[in-house]
Design a protein around this motif. Structure first.
Motif, PDB file in Angstrom:
ATOM      1  N   ARG A 111       8.604   1.639 -16.568  1.00  0.00           N
ATOM      2  CA  ARG A 111       9.760   2.414 -16.119  1.00  0.00           C
ATOM      3  C   ARG A 111      10.393   1.731 -14.909  1.00  0.00           C
ATOM      4  O   ARG A 111       9.702   1.320 -13.972  1.00  0.00           O
ATOM      5  CB  ARG A 111       9.338   3.836 -15.757  1.00  0.00           C
ATOM      6  N   LEU A 112      11.714   1.601 -14.934  1.00  0.00           N
ATOM      7  CA  LEU A 112      12.447   0.995 -13.822  1.00  0.00           C
ATOM      8  C   LEU A 112      12.855   2.123 -12.879  1.00  0.00           C
ATOM      9  O   LEU A 112      13.838   2.822 -13.108  1.00  0.00           O
ATOM     10  CB  LEU A 112      13.663   0.233 -14.341  1.00  0.00           C
ATOM     11  N   ASP A 113      12.099   2.298 -11.814  1.00  0.00           N
ATOM     12  CA  ASP A 113      12.212   3.504 -10.997  1.00  0.00           C
ATOM     13  C   ASP A 113      13.531   3.621 -10.244  1.00  0.00           C
ATOM     14  O   ASP A 113      14.013   4.733 -10.013  1.00  0.00           O
ATOM     15  CB  ASP A 113      11.052   3.558  -9.994  1.00  0.00           C
ATOM     16  N   ASP A 114      14.112   2.507  -9.820  1.00  0.00           N
ATOM     17  CA  ASP A 114      15.323   2.587  -9.004  1.00  0.00           C
ATOM     18  C   ASP A 114      16.556   2.069  -9.743  1.00  0.00           C
ATOM     19  O   ASP A 114      17.516   1.618  -9.124  1.00  0.00           O
ATOM     20  CB  ASP A 114      15.136   1.830  -7.684  1.00  0.00           C
ATOM     21  N   CYS A 115      16.535   2.160 -11.071  1.00  0.00           N
ATOM     22  CA  CYS A 115      17.690   1.794 -11.892  1.00  0.00           C
ATOM     23  C   CYS A 115      18.257   3.049 -12.554  1.00  0.00           C
ATOM     24  O   CYS A 115      17.580   4.081 -12.614  1.00  0.00           O
ATOM     25  CB  CYS A 115      17.279   0.785 -12.964  1.00  0.00           C
ATOM     26  N   PRO A 116      19.486   2.983 -13.052  1.00  0.00           N
ATOM     27  CA  PRO A 116      20.046   4.137 -13.769  1.00  0.00           C
ATOM     28  C   PRO A 116      19.127   4.551 -14.913  1.00  0.00           C
ATOM     29  O   PRO A 116      18.416   3.714 -15.481  1.00  0.00           O
ATOM     30  CB  PRO A 116      21.389   3.607 -14.289  1.00  0.00           C
ATOM     31  N   PRO A 117      19.116   5.836 -15.265  1.00  0.00           N
ATOM     32  CA  PRO A 117      18.229   6.313 -16.334  1.00  0.00           C
ATOM     33  C   PRO A 117      18.413   5.511 -17.622  1.00  0.00           C
ATOM     34  O   PRO A 117      19.535   5.261 -18.060  1.00  0.00           O
ATOM     35  CB  PRO A 117      18.660   7.769 -16.525  1.00  0.00           C
ATOM     36  N   PRO A 120      12.367   3.141 -21.216  1.00  0.00           N
ATOM     37  CA  PRO A 120      11.480   2.175 -20.563  1.00  0.00           C
ATOM     38  C   PRO A 120      11.474   0.835 -21.287  1.00  0.00           C
ATOM     39  O   PRO A 120      11.799   0.738 -22.472  1.00  0.00           O
ATOM     40  CB  PRO A 120      10.104   2.849 -20.634  1.00  0.00           C
ATOM     41  N   ILE A 121      11.107  -0.185 -20.550  1.00  0.00           N
ATOM     42  CA  ILE A 121      10.969  -1.532 -21.095  1.00  0.00           C
ATOM     43  C   ILE A 121       9.553  -1.696 -21.641  1.00  0.00           C
ATOM     44  O   ILE A 121       8.585  -1.219 -21.047  1.00  0.00           O
ATOM     45  CB  ILE A 121      11.217  -2.593 -19.996  1.00  0.00           C
ATOM     46  N   VAL A 137       5.942 -10.926 -21.316  1.00  0.00           N
ATOM     47  CA  VAL A 137       7.112 -11.257 -22.129  1.00  0.00           C
ATOM     48  C   VAL A 137       7.816  -9.964 -22.518  1.00  0.00           C
ATOM     49  O   VAL A 137       7.161  -9.008 -22.956  1.00  0.00           O
ATOM     50  CB  VAL A 137       6.703 -12.027 -23.406  1.00  0.00           C
ATOM     51  N   PHE A 138       9.132  -9.926 -22.364  1.00  0.00           N
ATOM     52  CA  PHE A 138       9.908  -8.765 -22.798  1.00  0.00           C
ATOM     53  C   PHE A 138       9.691  -8.535 -24.290  1.00  0.00           C
ATOM     54  O   PHE A 138       9.814  -9.454 -25.097  1.00  0.00           O
ATOM     55  CB  PHE A 138      11.392  -9.002 -22.510  1.00  0.00           C
ATOM     56  N   ALA A 139       9.353  -7.293 -24.667  1.00  0.00           N
ATOM     57  CA  ALA A 139       9.049  -6.987 -26.066  1.00  0.00           C
ATOM     58  C   ALA A 139       9.915  -5.864 -26.622  1.00  0.00           C
ATOM     59  O   ALA A 139       9.653  -5.379 -27.720  1.00  0.00           O
ATOM     60  CB  ALA A 139       7.570  -6.625 -26.212  1.00  0.00           C
ATOM     61  N   GLY A 140      10.937  -5.447 -25.874  1.00  0.00           N
ATOM     62  CA  GLY A 140      11.822  -4.409 -26.385  1.00  0.00           C
ATOM     63  C   GLY A 140      12.060  -3.319 -25.358  1.00  0.00           C
ATOM     64  O   GLY A 140      11.495  -3.324 -24.265  1.00  0.00           O
ATOM     65  N   GLN A 141      12.905  -2.389 -25.741  1.00  0.00           N
ATOM     66  CA  GLN A 141      13.227  -1.273 -24.854  1.00  0.00           C
ATOM     67  C   GLN A 141      13.147   0.018 -25.644  1.00  0.00           C
ATOM     68  O   GLN A 141      13.710   0.134 -26.729  1.00  0.00           O
ATOM     69  CB  GLN A 141      14.627  -1.440 -24.258  1.00  0.00           C
ATOM     70  N   GLY A 142      12.427   0.981 -25.106  1.00  0.00           N
ATOM     71  CA  GLY A 142      12.287   2.264 -25.767  1.00  0.00           C
ATOM     72  C   GLY A 142      10.891   2.477 -26.322  1.00  0.00           C
ATOM     73  O   GLY A 142       9.957   1.740 -26.031  1.00  0.00           O
ATOM     74  N   GLU A 143      10.772   3.495 -27.158  1.00  0.00           N
ATOM     75  CA  GLU A 143       9.493   3.909 -27.730  1.00  0.00           C
ATOM     76  C   GLU A 143       9.402   3.389 -29.160  1.00  0.00           C
ATOM     77  O   GLU A 143      10.313   3.585 -29.957  1.00  0.00           O
ATOM     78  CB  GLU A 143       9.410   5.439 -27.723  1.00  0.00           C
ATOM     79  N   SER A 144       8.306   2.726 -29.489  1.00  0.00           N
ATOM     80  CA  SER A 144       8.132   2.228 -30.851  1.00  0.00           C
ATOM     81  C   SER A 144       6.656   2.209 -31.205  1.00  0.00           C
ATOM     82  O   SER A 144       5.809   1.944 -30.348  1.00  0.00           O
ATOM     83  CB  SER A 144       8.713   0.816 -30.995  1.00  0.00           C
ATOM     84  N   LEU A 145       6.359   2.492 -32.468  1.00  0.00           N
ATOM     85  CA  LEU A 145       4.992   2.385 -32.968  1.00  0.00           C
ATOM     86  C   LEU A 145       4.752   1.046 -33.659  1.00  0.00           C
ATOM     87  O   LEU A 145       3.636   0.759 -34.087  1.00  0.00           O
ATOM     88  CB  LEU A 145       4.689   3.528 -33.946  1.00  0.00           C
TER      89      LEU A 145
END
Length: 245
Positions: A111-117, A120-121, A137-145
């Motif tokens: 969660r990026l605490d001090d960024c606009p809503p 999560p990354i 490594v960046f693997a996406g944004q949001g919730e995924s199974l």
């Protein structure tokens, strides 16, 4: 409707490529060997302490900042790292472990605490074979199974669907890179099995992947169905794609 399958053992070619130049030490995993020994080895790998402290914060923070710069997003000064979920049995991760390149891998929700809503990354965290060095490594944004390899394969098909719809709706919109700005799980089957070191062996689920190119908003419904052998099929619901200017 676009349908594909991602199987656990289809990474044999990747395993051979990763093995080139690898250490001559005995492989920590042998996915093609005795199944019982493979299971014991996976369990032993995951009994080791989880990454934590400054090294964890630095690796995850670096991944978040790289993504923020690449996508032109908010660059946070404060982040909150969620629970580390092992993805040892993801095809790509297992191949890298077997090749002696890494010790293990995890997915962390950040969660990026001090960024606009925003959603999560997701960061793919790798502990190198030395047992100490961490890389994120960046693997996406949001919730995924979807586990990392499955997600990457589905992303290629999803981006193709988005590009096709964009070309029809706004031919002038031609972004160099398309990445979801949000992913959420919209449904799960009653028989959906638990995560088994990153993969699932039973059940199905649906997700909604959102893209926001050129000020537009595209929502892509995608259904996943496990194949019982460590892989999954996915279906992109082409008629269900929503486009908003």
């Amino acid at each position: 409707m676009i349908r594909r399958s991602a199987r656990l053992r289809t990474w044999a070619a990747a395993l051979l490529a990763l093995s080139a130049g690898a250490s001559a030490l005995a492989a920590p995993l042998d996915p093609l060997g005795d199944p019982d020994q493979f299971r014991r080895d996976v369990e032993a790998i995951n009994r080791k302490p989880l990454p934590d402290g400054e090294a964890l914060a630095r690796a995850v923070g670096n991944a978040v900042m790289v993504d923020a710069k690449v996508r032109g997003r908010c660059q946070p000064k404060k982040i909150s790292i969620g629970k580390l979920e092992p993805v040892t049995l993801d095809g790509m991760i297992a191949a890298m472990i077997a090749a002696g390149r890494i010790e293990n891998g995890w997915i962390a929700s950040v969660r990026l605490d001090d960024c606009p809503p925003a959603d999560p990354i997701r960061v793919l965290l790798l502990r190198m074979a030395d047992g100490a060095t961490l890389d994120g490594v960046f693997a996406g944004q949001g919730e995924s199974l979807a586990w990392p390899t499955l997600s990457r394969e589905a992303l290629r098909a999803t981006v193709a669907a988005v590009s096709q719809r964009l070309h029809a709706e706004d031919p002038q919109c031609a972004p160099r890179e398309l990445t979801p700005t949000g992913v959420r799980v919209t449904g799960t089957s009653p028989d959906l099995g638990p995560s088994q070191y990153g993969i699932r062996l039973k059940g199905s689920w649906t997700e909604l992947w959102t893209f926001e190119p050129c000020g537009h908003r595209l929502a892509i419904p995608i259904a996943f169905r496990t194949n019982g052998a460590g892989g999954a099929w996915w279906d992109i619901d082409q008629p269900g794609i929503q486009f908003a200017r």
